[in-house]
Enzyme design. Structure first.
Site, short mmCIF file in Angstrom:
data_model
loop_
_atom_site.label_atom_id
_atom_site.label_comp_id
_atom_site.label_asym_id
_atom_site.label_seq_id
_atom_site.Cartn_x
_atom_site.Cartn_y
_atom_site.Cartn_z
N GLU A 1 -51.93 6.07 -13.98
CA GLU A 1 -52.80 5.40 -14.95
C GLU A 1 -53.76 4.39 -14.34
O GLU A 1 -53.80 3.22 -14.73
CB GLU A 1 -51.93 4.70 -16.02
CG GLU A 1 -51.00 5.66 -16.74
CD GLU A 1 -50.21 4.97 -17.88
OE1 GLU A 1 -50.48 3.80 -18.18
OE2 GLU A 1 -49.33 5.64 -18.45
N ASN B 1 -51.86 10.56 -11.57
CA ASN B 1 -51.34 10.88 -12.90
C ASN B 1 -52.06 9.99 -13.91
O ASN B 1 -52.16 8.79 -13.72
CB ASN B 1 -49.82 10.59 -12.91
CG ASN B 1 -49.11 11.15 -14.12
OD1 ASN B 1 -49.37 12.29 -14.52
ND2 ASN B 1 -48.21 10.38 -14.70
N HIS C 1 -49.19 12.64 -23.79
CA HIS C 1 -48.46 12.00 -24.88
C HIS C 1 -49.33 12.18 -26.11
O HIS C 1 -50.45 11.69 -26.16
CB HIS C 1 -48.27 10.50 -24.61
CG HIS C 1 -47.34 10.23 -23.47
ND1 HIS C 1 -45.98 10.48 -23.54
CD2 HIS C 1 -47.56 9.74 -22.24
CE1 HIS C 1 -45.41 10.15 -22.40
NE2 HIS C 1 -46.34 9.69 -21.58
N GLU D 1 -45.90 14.47 -18.83
CA GLU D 1 -45.11 13.61 -19.72
C GLU D 1 -45.24 14.03 -21.18
O GLU D 1 -45.34 13.19 -22.08
CB GLU D 1 -45.56 12.14 -19.58
CG GLU D 1 -45.55 11.63 -18.15
CD GLU D 1 -45.83 10.14 -18.01
OE1 GLU D 1 -45.81 9.43 -19.04
OE2 GLU D 1 -46.07 9.69 -16.88
N ASP E 1 -45.04 14.77 -24.90
CA ASP E 1 -44.24 14.55 -26.11
C ASP E 1 -45.18 14.47 -27.30
O ASP E 1 -46.38 14.28 -27.14
CB ASP E 1 -43.28 13.35 -26.02
CG ASP E 1 -43.93 12.03 -25.67
OD1 ASP E 1 -45.16 11.91 -25.83
OD2 ASP E 1 -43.20 11.11 -25.25
C1 XIL Z 1 -42.07 4.54 -20.09
C2 XIL Z 1 -40.58 4.81 -20.20
O1 XIL Z 1 -40.40 6.02 -20.88
C3 XIL Z 1 -39.90 3.68 -20.93
O2 XIL Z 1 -38.49 3.84 -20.89
C4 XIL Z 1 -40.27 2.33 -20.28
O3 XIL Z 1 -39.73 1.29 -21.04
C5 XIL Z 1 -41.77 2.18 -20.21
O4 XIL Z 1 -42.33 3.29 -19.51
N1 XIL Z 1 -46.64 6.61 -19.09
C6 XIL Z 1 -45.90 6.65 -17.94
C7 XIL Z 1 -44.44 6.38 -17.99
O5 XIL Z 1 -46.43 7.01 -16.89
O6 XIL Z 1 -43.99 5.74 -16.82
C8 XIL Z 1 -44.05 5.58 -19.20
O7 XIL Z 1 -42.64 5.54 -19.26
C9 XIL Z 1 -44.63 6.19 -20.45
C10 XIL Z 1 -46.13 6.22 -20.39
#
Ligand code: XIL
Length: 351
Positions: free
Chosen positions: A165, A206, A242, A270, A272
């Site tokens: 990020e 990423n 996400h 990631e 979801d």
């Molecule tokens: C999130 C985890 O899922 C949580 O458990 C933690 O509290 C915060 O981070 N983008 C990312 C991940 O790259 O590392 C993040 O993970 C979610 C968003």
């Protein structure tokens, strides 16, 4: 009572105690997982040349048998959800905590899975002591950290999210004190240092919210193009994906294709699909369509070789934990039973 007898009784009592403790520990592990219907995702994925992965939690794997079993059955790649983040790995300067990451790597190796290391440079989940360093010290600490951590797992991590990020919503390099304290060029340096520490690991950048063609993904594209042109060892780009019932943007596949044309591999890292709580049956069906779309988008691009979901059960998902009112974002419910999204992923991965 004879001395021998007393000793014998004591020995038996200790043995009973040990057995009882073992039984309690066993109980706390919970039941075996109920088998999931149909062919496992980790079997279907390779038929489409896609490695299907999930984010995992070390403590949960250790304490919850069903959770651990499903990970082994369904997935070919594991991403530690938090265990390889800086705040957890180096809580005090110079004091490293590798055991949680080690545990995940060992479990993955036992189950014949690969590991996606997450993540080295990230402006979130940083140890507190970073804030006290000046720019020169931050640069030094970062390079040392990358060398140490990538070196620790060298040969055992297939892919690293080297930089996570890096961009704002508009595509500017983030200007929070960290990592801007590293100065321009820190991204290139991070990749070079990581590559030296583990020449075999594939190195990715990423990014979140870069799925659509637009200002953010345009800048990401330029960044990756420049890094490649400078000979920086960057092998791939991860798209987090996400999302929610808004689904994936219509330009997603074209976006992936233009990145692939730079010669990098693509990963969905990631995935979801957050729902408003409580979800209706129609929401769950709509969610299944989005999961299917995500799989089909990856399938549509040859360079898309890996698709990871950010947790696989609603009982263990950051959406329910951190986004009030939202949840139910994953493919299995809280009791590890399949939701429509699970079947949708299976169908989308089937030949
Ligand atoms: C999130 C985890 O899922 C949580 O458990 C933690 O509290 C915060 O981070 N983008 C990312 C991940 O790259 O590392 C993040 O993970 C979610 C968003």
């Amino acid at each position: 009572m004879s001395k021998v007898r007393r000793i014998a009784i004591a020995v038996v009592a200790v043995a009973v105690g040990v057995v009882a403790l073992l039984l309690v520990a066993e109980q706390r592990q919970g039941r075996d997982a109920k088998p999931l219907p149909g062919t496992a995702l980790r079997v279907l994925g390779p038929q489409r040349a896609i490695l299907v992965g999930t984010a995992v939690r070390a403590a949960e794997m250790r304490d919850n048998r069903a959770y651990r079993q499903l990970i082994a059955q369904q997935f070919s790649s594991l991403t530690p959800e938090n265990e390889m983040k800086w705040a957890l790995v180096e809580p005090e300067r110079g004091t490293f905590e590798f055991k949680f990451g080690d545990y995940i790597v060992e479990q993955a190796e036992k189950a014949g899975q690969s590991v996606r290391g997450h993540t080295l440079i990230f402006d979130s989940q940083l140890p507190g002591w970073i804030a006290e360093l000046d720019s020169r010290e931050v640069r030094q600490a970062t390079e040392q950290y990358i060398r140490r951590v990538v070196g620790h797992w060298a040969g055992r991590i297939a892919v690293w999210d080297v930089v996570n990020e890096p961009l704002t919503a508009l595509g500017e390099l983030k200007r929070t004190p960290f990592p801007s304290k590293l100065g321009r060029g820190h991204i290139a340096t991070a990749f070079r240092v990581a590559h030296r520490a583990d020449p075999k690991a594939r190195l990715h950048i990423n990014e979140a919210g870069a799925e659509a063609i637009g200002p953010k993904s345009d800048r990401l594209y330029e960044l990756v193009r420049e890094l490649r042109a400078q000979g920086v060892p960057i092998d791939g780009v991860g798209f987090q994906v996400h999302t929610n019932l808004g689904g994936i943007p219509p330009t997603f596949v074209d976006n992936l294709r233009r990145f692939a044309a730079l010669g990098v591999e693509i990963a969905i890292t990631e995935a979801d699909v957050a729902l408003k709580l409580p979800p209706s049956a129609a929401d769950l069906r709509a969610q299944a369509r989005v999961y299917g779309d995500i799989v089909r988008s990856c399938r549509a691009v040859k360079a898309c070789r890996q698709l990871t979901v950010w947790g696989f059960t609603d009982g263990r998902s950051w959406i329910s934990e951190l986004q009030p009112g939202n949840g139910a974002a994953t493919i299995l419910d809280e009791d590890l039973r399949p939701k429509p999204a699970f079947g949708a992923m299976q169908r989308a991965l089937s030949p």
